[in-house]
Design a protein around this motif. Structure first.
Motif, PDB file in Angstrom:
ATOM      1  N   GLN A 166      15.103 -30.926  41.899  1.00  0.00           N
ATOM      2  CA  GLN A 166      15.950 -31.366  40.794  1.00  0.00           C
ATOM      3  C   GLN A 166      15.182 -32.261  39.811  1.00  0.00           C
ATOM      4  O   GLN A 166      15.717 -33.202  39.228  1.00  0.00           O
ATOM      5  CB  GLN A 166      17.183 -32.105  41.330  1.00  0.00           C
ATOM      6  N   TYR A 167      13.918 -31.943  39.619  1.00  0.00           N
ATOM      7  CA  TYR A 167      13.095 -32.731  38.704  1.00  0.00           C
ATOM      8  C   TYR A 167      13.531 -32.512  37.252  1.00  0.00           C
ATOM      9  O   TYR A 167      13.648 -33.454  36.490  1.00  0.00           O
ATOM     10  CB  TYR A 167      11.617 -32.347  38.863  1.00  0.00           C
ATOM     11  N   PHE A 168      13.787 -31.294  36.870  1.00  0.00           N
ATOM     12  CA  PHE A 168      14.124 -30.994  35.487  1.00  0.00           C
ATOM     13  C   PHE A 168      15.609 -31.185  35.174  1.00  0.00           C
ATOM     14  O   PHE A 168      15.974 -31.232  34.013  1.00  0.00           O
ATOM     15  CB  PHE A 168      13.697 -29.555  35.143  1.00  0.00           C
ATOM     16  N   GLU A 169      16.468 -31.362  36.184  1.00  0.00           N
ATOM     17  CA  GLU A 169      17.895 -31.559  35.904  1.00  0.00           C
ATOM     18  C   GLU A 169      18.150 -32.948  35.304  1.00  0.00           C
ATOM     19  O   GLU A 169      18.941 -33.095  34.387  1.00  0.00           O
ATOM     20  CB  GLU A 169      18.743 -31.396  37.183  1.00  0.00           C
ATOM     21  N   ASN A 170      17.494 -33.982  35.788  1.00  0.00           N
ATOM     22  CA  ASN A 170      17.730 -35.331  35.258  1.00  0.00           C
ATOM     23  C   ASN A 170      16.500 -35.866  34.497  1.00  0.00           C
ATOM     24  O   ASN A 170      16.327 -37.064  34.348  1.00  0.00           O
ATOM     25  CB  ASN A 170      18.128 -36.282  36.387  1.00  0.00           C
ATOM     26  N   PHE A 171      15.695 -34.964  34.005  1.00  0.00           N
ATOM     27  CA  PHE A 171      14.487 -35.338  33.286  1.00  0.00           C
ATOM     28  C   PHE A 171      14.814 -36.073  31.974  1.00  0.00           C
ATOM     29  O   PHE A 171      14.219 -37.108  31.663  1.00  0.00           O
ATOM     30  CB  PHE A 171      13.662 -34.068  32.996  1.00  0.00           C
TER      31      PHE A 171
ATOM     32  N   LEU B 156      14.932 -41.117  28.510  1.00  0.00           N
ATOM     33  CA  LEU B 156      15.683 -42.030  27.638  1.00  0.00           C
ATOM     34  C   LEU B 156      15.767 -43.426  28.245  1.00  0.00           C
ATOM     35  O   LEU B 156      15.710 -44.430  27.537  1.00  0.00           O
ATOM     36  CB  LEU B 156      17.076 -41.468  27.366  1.00  0.00           C
ATOM     37  N   LYS B 157      15.908 -43.498  29.555  1.00  0.00           N
ATOM     38  CA  LYS B 157      15.973 -44.796  30.235  1.00  0.00           C
ATOM     39  C   LYS B 157      14.641 -45.542  30.092  1.00  0.00           C
ATOM     40  O   LYS B 157      14.616 -46.743  29.827  1.00  0.00           O
ATOM     41  CB  LYS B 157      16.319 -44.584  31.709  1.00  0.00           C
TER      42      LYS B 157
END
Length: 165
Positions: free
Chosen positions: A44-49, A54-55
């Motif tokens: 799930q690296y690209f799901e919350n990339f 932005l953070k």
């Protein structure tokens, strides 16, 4: 020996050059290249990339210290040095000791008075002259020749004024 001179002794197998490129790449892939890529991507690296980027950007928005190329204190030093050089040159440059009144040309003074820039009447002029100055005037000395005095009067005074007086 002469008969066998032009007969080639080297022979290639059938379809050797047609399949050479394919066999070469297979051999290179087996020997030189690794069997796996070596890179692993977390799940799930690209799901919350996007959220992570932005953070990090919002947390690192602290103002950075900017170091100027030419600090302001150096401008002050340069101005002080330039001012001291100008003062030094004006103080120690004593080649021309002439006062400003001596350097004025008589023609410039005459033009200034004739244009009416000097508003002095006879009483103002006599107030500046002292009795000692009047006593020291040598009336017998001729400062001008008679011909130069006549020429000056004819140039300055118009004929109507001469006829009236």
């Amino acid at each position: 020996m002469e008969k066998n001179k032009n007969i080639p002794t080297f022979k290639t197998p059938k379809n050797y050059f047609e399949t050479f490129e394919e066999r070469l790449f297979v051999k290179m892939a087996e020997e030189n290249f690794p069997k796996s890529t070596g890179f692993k991507i977390p799940k799930q690296y690209f799901e919350n990339f996007d959220a992570r980027i932005l953070k990090e950007i919002s947390s690192s928005e602290k103002p950075k210290k900017v170091i100027p190329l030419f600090p302001r204190k150096y401008f002050g030093y340069a101005a002080a040095i330039a001012a001291s050089l100008v003062i030094g040159f004006t103080l120690f440059n004593t080649k021309n000791n002439t006062s400003t009144l001596d350097s004025l040309q008589l023609a410039a003074i005459d033009t200034y008075i004739e244009e009416g820039n000097l508003n002095l009447d006879l009483y103002d002029v006599t107030s500046y002259i002292e009795n000692e100055d009047i006593a020291n005037i040598d009336l017998d000395a001729k400062y001008f020749t008679d011909s130069s005095l006549k020429e000056y009067l004819f140039e300055i005074i118009d004929t109507e004024t001469l006829i009236d007086e």
